[in-house]
Design an enzyme around this catalytic site. Structure first.
Site, short mmCIF file in Angstrom:
data_model
loop_
_atom_site.label_atom_id
_atom_site.label_comp_id
_atom_site.label_asym_id
_atom_site.label_seq_id
_atom_site.Cartn_x
_atom_site.Cartn_y
_atom_site.Cartn_z
N GLN A 1 0.00 -34.31 -20.80
CA GLN A 1 0.10 -32.88 -20.51
C GLN A 1 1.50 -32.37 -20.83
O GLN A 1 2.48 -32.86 -20.31
CB GLN A 1 -0.20 -32.55 -19.05
CG GLN A 1 -0.21 -31.02 -18.88
CD GLN A 1 -0.48 -30.56 -17.46
OE1 GLN A 1 0.31 -30.83 -16.57
NE2 GLN A 1 -1.57 -29.85 -17.27
N CYS B 1 0.02 -24.61 -13.41
CA CYS B 1 0.92 -24.98 -12.32
C CYS B 1 1.64 -23.75 -11.77
O CYS B 1 2.23 -22.99 -12.53
CB CYS B 1 1.91 -26.01 -12.84
SG CYS B 1 2.91 -26.67 -11.54
N HIS C 1 -9.30 -25.26 -13.12
CA HIS C 1 -9.16 -25.46 -11.68
C HIS C 1 -9.79 -24.21 -11.05
O HIS C 1 -9.29 -23.10 -11.24
CB HIS C 1 -7.67 -25.61 -11.33
CG HIS C 1 -7.41 -25.81 -9.87
ND1 HIS C 1 -6.15 -25.99 -9.37
CD2 HIS C 1 -8.24 -25.88 -8.81
CE1 HIS C 1 -6.21 -26.13 -8.05
NE2 HIS C 1 -7.47 -26.07 -7.69
N PRO D 1 -3.68 -34.38 -14.13
CA PRO D 1 -2.22 -34.50 -14.17
C PRO D 1 -1.66 -34.12 -12.80
O PRO D 1 -2.01 -33.06 -12.27
CB PRO D 1 -1.80 -33.47 -15.23
CG PRO D 1 -2.92 -32.49 -15.30
CD PRO D 1 -4.17 -33.22 -14.89
N MET D 2 -0.82 -34.98 -12.23
CA MET D 2 -0.21 -34.65 -10.94
C MET D 2 1.24 -35.11 -10.94
O MET D 2 1.53 -36.32 -10.98
CB MET D 2 -1.00 -35.29 -9.79
CG MET D 2 -2.26 -34.52 -9.46
SD MET D 2 -3.22 -35.29 -8.18
CE MET D 2 -3.96 -36.61 -9.09
N GLY E 1 -11.16 -29.19 -8.89
CA GLY E 1 -10.87 -28.56 -7.59
C GLY E 1 -11.75 -29.09 -6.48
O GLY E 1 -12.94 -28.78 -6.43
N LYS F 1 -5.35 -26.48 -19.66
CA LYS F 1 -5.77 -26.53 -18.26
C LYS F 1 -5.26 -25.26 -17.57
O LYS F 1 -4.07 -24.96 -17.63
CB LYS F 1 -5.20 -27.77 -17.57
CG LYS F 1 -5.53 -27.86 -16.08
CD LYS F 1 -5.16 -29.25 -15.53
CE LYS F 1 -5.48 -29.41 -14.06
NZ LYS F 1 -4.48 -28.85 -13.16
N GLY G 1 -8.60 -34.86 -8.92
CA GLY G 1 -7.16 -34.90 -8.65
C GLY G 1 -6.84 -35.73 -7.44
O GLY G 1 -6.84 -36.97 -7.49
N ARG G 2 -6.63 -35.07 -6.31
CA ARG G 2 -6.12 -35.77 -5.11
C ARG G 2 -7.01 -36.90 -4.64
O ARG G 2 -6.51 -37.89 -4.11
CB ARG G 2 -5.91 -34.74 -3.99
CG ARG G 2 -4.71 -33.86 -4.26
CD ARG G 2 -4.73 -32.61 -3.43
NE ARG G 2 -5.78 -31.70 -3.87
CZ ARG G 2 -6.00 -30.49 -3.36
NH1 ARG G 2 -5.24 -30.07 -2.37
NH2 ARG G 2 -6.96 -29.72 -3.82
C1 LIG Z 1 1.08 -33.50 -6.10
C2 LIG Z 1 0.38 -32.69 -7.16
C3 LIG Z 1 0.98 -32.50 -8.40
C4 LIG Z 1 0.35 -31.75 -9.39
N1 LIG Z 1 0.93 -31.63 -10.63
C5 LIG Z 1 0.24 -31.01 -11.64
C6 LIG Z 1 0.74 -31.01 -12.97
O1 LIG Z 1 1.77 -31.62 -13.29
N2 LIG Z 1 0.02 -30.33 -13.91
C7 LIG Z 1 -1.16 -29.68 -13.61
O2 LIG Z 1 -1.77 -29.09 -14.49
N3 LIG Z 1 -1.65 -29.68 -12.36
C8 LIG Z 1 -0.99 -30.35 -11.38
N4 LIG Z 1 -1.54 -30.41 -10.13
C9 LIG Z 1 -2.88 -29.80 -9.88
C10 LIG Z 1 -3.97 -30.86 -10.11
O3 LIG Z 1 -4.00 -31.28 -11.45
C11 LIG Z 1 -5.35 -30.28 -9.72
O4 LIG Z 1 -5.60 -29.17 -10.53
C12 LIG Z 1 -5.42 -29.87 -8.25
O5 LIG Z 1 -4.89 -30.88 -7.41
C13 LIG Z 1 -6.88 -29.57 -7.84
O6 LIG Z 1 -7.69 -30.70 -8.02
P1 LIG Z 1 -8.14 -31.65 -6.76
O7 LIG Z 1 -8.68 -30.74 -5.71
O8 LIG Z 1 -9.16 -32.58 -7.33
O9 LIG Z 1 -6.89 -32.33 -6.29
C14 LIG Z 1 -0.92 -31.15 -9.13
C15 LIG Z 1 -1.52 -31.36 -7.87
C16 LIG Z 1 -0.90 -32.13 -6.91
C17 LIG Z 1 -1.59 -32.38 -5.58
#
Ligand SMILES: Cc1cc2nc3c(=O)[nH]c(=O)nc-3n(C[C@H](O)[C@H](O)[C@H](O)COP(=O)(O)O)c2cc1C
Length: 316
Positions: A70, A100, A172, A17-18, A213, A140, A234-235
């Protein structure tokens, strides 16, 4: 090992979720790349589900499942009611955000600040389970927050929340610091601790433990799957969406041949044309596509070209 895991876990790979990223448009692109990966929506507050335009917020295209919604919030009754409403929409899973760290989230006392209140989270999950009509509920979270940073703090949280019936946790693999760090710093400045998540799976073998992560390659995913039930990306799904094109074959025994980058671009532009005609901004629509040539020799050229389309329109 990978094969055994595939047999017991339905979704060894998911997309995170982002907020402002995991919307219906990026999900459309992701579905062109992978039919089987579980896609999470961006966070939706329970209040918005109950008082906002739930139909607009929760409806998705027929080709989109499996999708997990979510939810965010901190009021058990409100989250229970929101869950009941969500059951009409064919989600595969409903997830509670306990991860978050944004200021707005802290002010509302939800997101990762709930890590300090496992009993409240258990009450929330209990209400969600009671109202979910058997749709699985997952949580999460992070490894801990501020001074609650020991392995015991993490296991205490997991014990209390799993006791009411939550069977799936997405971790995470970082701590969160609520004081003096922005959400971005909370994602980039704090060290990862994968071994702590591996230990969690060893100590709670009956729970589904998904790691998240900085996981950005097939090799990393395979390595994590030797120790855990699943990986959440995620990213990397935005920086390098074509990574997803191999997921069905590798992790879901899919026979289908992945589409080429060109085929993906063509099909996505077709979709974007239709959405633009309904009034959605081209900048917004083309954003998920920007990284599609990542890793290719001409990646920069294509990035610019896609950026240009956002300015000149899609009638070329
Ligand atoms: C722009 C952005 C928005 C995010 N929004 C959420 C969210 O709405 N809910 C959530 O649980 N995590 C959110 N996250 C965290 C991601 O879900 C994830 O845990 C975090 O980016 C680490 O994973 P990654 O290294 O694969 O990106 C967000 C991350 C980013 C970069």
């Amino acid at each position: 090992m990978l094969k055994d895991l595939k047999e017991i876990v339905r979704y060894p790979i998911s997309i995170a979720p982002m907020l402002k990223y995991s919307d219906q448009h990026s999900r459309y692109l992701f579905r062109l790349l992978t039919k089987k990966t579980l896609l999470y929506t961006e966070m939706v507050h329970a209040n918005a589900v109950l008082k906002g335009d739930a139909k607009a917020l929760l409806t998705f295209e027929k080709n989109q499942p499996p999708i997990a919604l979510q939810l965010a919030g901190s009021d058990p009754i409100q989250l229970g009611k929101a869950t009941a409403k969500v059951t009409k929409y064919n989600y595969t899973e409903i997830n509670l955000n306990v991860g978050c760290p944004s200021k707005r989230v802290q002010a509302g006392d939800f997101g990762v600040s709930l890590f300090a209140k496992p009993t409240l989270v258990a009450e929330i999950v209990s209400q969600m389970l009671e109202n979910s009509k058997d749709i699985p509920i997952s949580v999460k979270t992070r490894l801990g927050i501020d001074e609650l940073n020991t392995y015991d703090d993490l296991t205490h949280f997991i014990e209390v929340v799993s006791a009411v019936g939550c069977k799936k946790f997405i971790i995470h693999a970082r701590f969160a610091k609520l004081k003096n760090l922005s959400p971005r710093q909370n994602r980039t400045q704090l060290a990862l601790d994968y071994p702590r998540v591996w230990k969690l799976k060893q100590d709670f073998p009956g729970l589904e433990i998904i790691i998240n992560g900085d996981i950005i390659s097939i090799a990393q995913i395979k390595e994590q799957l030797t120790k855990l039930d699943g990986v959440m990306i995620g990213r990397a799904a935005f920086y390098n969406p074509y990574l997803l094109s191999r997921f069905d074959q590798i992790f879901f025994s899919g026979q289908n041949h992945p589409l080429s980058r060109e085929e993906i671009v063509d099909q996505y532009l077709e979709y974007a044309r239709k959405e633009a005609a309904k009034g959605t901004s081209l900048n917004w629509l083309l954003r998920p596509l920007m990284g599609i040539y990542k890793g290719e020799n001409n990646a920069k050229f294509w990035r610019k070209k896609i950026g240009k389309l956002a300015k000149i329109g899609l009638d070329f």
